[in-house]
Write an enzyme that holds these catalytic residues in place. Structure first.
Site, PDB file in Angstrom:
ATOM      1  CG  HIS A  36       8.464  -5.950  63.620  1.00 23.26           C
ATOM      2  ND1 HIS A  36       9.610  -6.438  64.176  1.00 23.26           N
ATOM      3  CD2 HIS A  36       8.462  -4.619  63.895  1.00 23.26           C
ATOM      4  CE1 HIS A  36      10.280  -5.452  64.758  1.00 23.26           C
ATOM      5  NE2 HIS A  36       9.608  -4.333  64.604  1.00 23.26           N
ATOM      6  CE  LYS A 101      23.625  -6.590  60.397  1.00 21.45           C
ATOM      7  NZ  LYS A 101      24.447  -7.814  60.296  1.00 21.45           N
TER       8      LYS A 101
HETATM    9  S1  SF4 Z   1      30.495  -9.362  61.113  1.00 18.65           S
HETATM   10 FE1  SF4 Z   1      30.575 -10.461  59.153  1.00 18.65          FE
HETATM   11  S2  SF4 Z   1      29.744 -12.462  59.597  1.00 18.65           S
HETATM   12 FE2  SF4 Z   1      29.141 -11.129  61.275  1.00 18.65          FE
HETATM   13  S3  SF4 Z   1      27.099 -10.305  60.728  1.00 18.65           S
HETATM   14 FE3  SF4 Z   1      28.637  -8.870  59.952  1.00 18.65          FE
HETATM   15  S4  SF4 Z   1      29.008  -9.510  57.833  1.00 18.65           S
HETATM   16 FE4  SF4 Z   1      28.021 -11.219  58.875  1.00 18.65          FE
END
Ligand code: SF4
Lengths: 191, 281
Positions: A36, A101
């Site tokens: 980016h 995410k």
């Molecule tokens: S599942 Fe747990 S360890 Fe994996 S990215 Fe998400 S918070 Fe981090």
């Protein structure tokens, strides 16, 4: 589950609503922080993102003699860090789907509405499964410059699953859920 | 098999295989959600990921987390910090752990995941004799842990169990889905700030399901109440809405001085990687 295939059709993407579960197939390109920044600084992106998908992901890929690359892990990374760059990227690249995410900000949501683009939330932590959904590594750009985790990988995926969390109508599931849960919390904590 | 090799094996297993009690709780959560809805899709994806990682022996999440070892003190001579570090370096070389340890001042990476204080090692007297337990806790979930000091006037939380409940629920609302929900809470009521975080994290070792319920009836009631309240908030897996934000709540208490009253909440993501291994006996 709505199935979508690359190249992603503008009408189809605009018809998606926040909360829809989707399964993506075809080309998906990865790009995160350095990608980016490079773009914002006027760097030339070699691949054509028109009607394509950008995945906020720093995969673990290992060189694999005959077939080129093996993807070991390919889970999503947190998207908010790309907020400052994403609206301009959406406007100029013609990208239709951003995968990541945690969601993005109001400016990005507005750019999505203008240009016909959605944000798909991938499941945090599901790196092994998303790696398995990559059927072929079609290529990679900016590998030497950025390193494997930050490079722009071109993945051919099959049945890559996620949920539309921000749609092209200005709706964000994150904002709705947060507001509703706060209201419920206020009620519960009075009792 | 030597001790180093055994512990390296424990690390690989812990990283690639989710405990059965957590997997069962995820499956139960899936059954509660509407089929084909976003919450169900997220939970299905998590369960498929768990199966894929176990089959391939690969890390189930790319953030292989902070390693915390709990070692029964009778093993102090055999399972030394040097032995554990050797095992961590070996497991890293084999790909069971990502290079995940950074010097906080210089920013440089400890490529074998070993440094002063890494991994974290506790010699404890409350474990089954001859056992070692390993917990991998990811950064995304650790960032959602919180500590409150009662009374908290912004929350309207006083120095009683109603105030404690408010704090815990506030932590859930603040975390939304960002700690990779559905999560598990370990809570400590009281104690000093530092011990309380340790005790809260230790509660995450208690299995989910009835066998991990608190023995104290008051705390058991509170655990059940908070679980029910939290799941009624509608936050759901990954914060996209749904019936499950928590898989379990585990609460303990420690004495406090009259002047302080802390409520400490350790947040664990769905990738709650822990495993006990018996080394002796
Ligand atoms: S599942 Fe747990 S360890 Fe994996 S990215 Fe998400 S918070 Fe981090």
């Amino acid at each position: 589950m709505k199935k979508l295939e690359y190249p992603f059709d503008e009408g189809q993407v605009r018809a998606l609503k926040a909360g829809d579960a989707v399964s993506l197939s075809g080309l998906v390109h990865t790009g995160r922080d350095k990608f980016h920044k490079f773009f914002a600084d006027g760097g030339k992106i070699l691949v054509d993102f028109r009607d394509g998908a950008l995945y906020h992901c720093g995969p673990v890929c290992v060189a694999d003699g005959a077939s080129g690359w093996r993807v070991v892990s390919a889970g999503p990374t947190t998207s908010v860090r790309e907020n400052p760059y994403e609206p301009a990227f959406i406007e100029s690249s013609g990208v239709r789907i951003i995968i990541g995410k945690g969601g993005m900000d109001a400016a990005t949501l507005a750019a999505m509405k203008r240009c016909g683009c959605v944000y798909v939330q991938a499941v945090g932590g599901a790196g092994a499964l998303y790696a398995a959904s990559v059927k072929r590594v079609a290529g990679v750009d900016l590998l030497e410059e950025f390193g494997a985790a930050e490079a722009c990988w071109h993945f051919e995926v099959e049945d890559f699953r996620g949920v539309v969390a921000m749609d092209a109508h200005g709706n964000s599931l994150f904002a709705e859920v947060a507001a509703e849960s706060r209201a419920k919390f206020d009620i519960i904590s009075q009792s | 098999m030597g001790t180093v090799e055994k512990i390296a094996g424990l690390i690989a297993e812990t990283s690639s295989s989710l405990p059965k009690d957590v997997e069962k709780a995820l499956a139960a959560a899936l059954r509660r959600e509407e089929r084909g809805g976003s919450a169900a899709v997220v939970l299905r994806t998590i369960l498929d990921n768990v199966a894929t990682a176990r089959r391939g022996g690969s890390p189930l999440c790319q953030d292989t987390g902070t390693l915390a070892f709990y070692v029964d003190e009778s093993l102090r001579r055999k399972v030394t910090p040097a032995v554990i570090k050797k095992a961590v370096a070996l497991a890293t070389k084999r790909g069971a752990l990502r290079k995940n340890c950074i010097d906080s001042v210089s920013g440089k990476s400890y490529d074998d995941n070993c440094a002063d204080g890494a991994p974290v090692i506790h010699y404890v007297d409350w474990m089954e004799k001859g056992c070692v337990e390993l917990v991998l806790k990811g950064g995304g979930s650790e960032n959602m842990s919180r500590q409150y000091s009662l009374p908290d006037s912004a929350l309207g939380a006083g120095r009683d169990l109603a105030g404690v409940r408010k704090c815990i629920l506030d932590a859930v609302v603040k975390a939304q889905g960002y700690g990779c929900a559905p999560g598990i809470l370990g809570v400590c009521i009281g104690g000093d700030r530092a011990t309380a975080y340790e005790v809260a994290k230790e509660q995450l070792l208690r299995p989910l399901g009835k066998e991990g319920d608190s023995a104290d009836p008051t705390l058991r009631r509170l655990e059940r109440q908070v679980l029910k309240d939290a799941n009624s908030l509608g936050i759901g897996p990954m914060g996209l809405g749904g019936k499950t934000i928590l898989l379990g709540v585990r609460i303990a208490s420690r004495p406090r001085v009259p002047a302080s009253f802390f409520v400490t909440v350790a947040y664990m993501c769905w990738a709650c990687r822990r495993k006990v291994e018996k080394l002796k006996g």
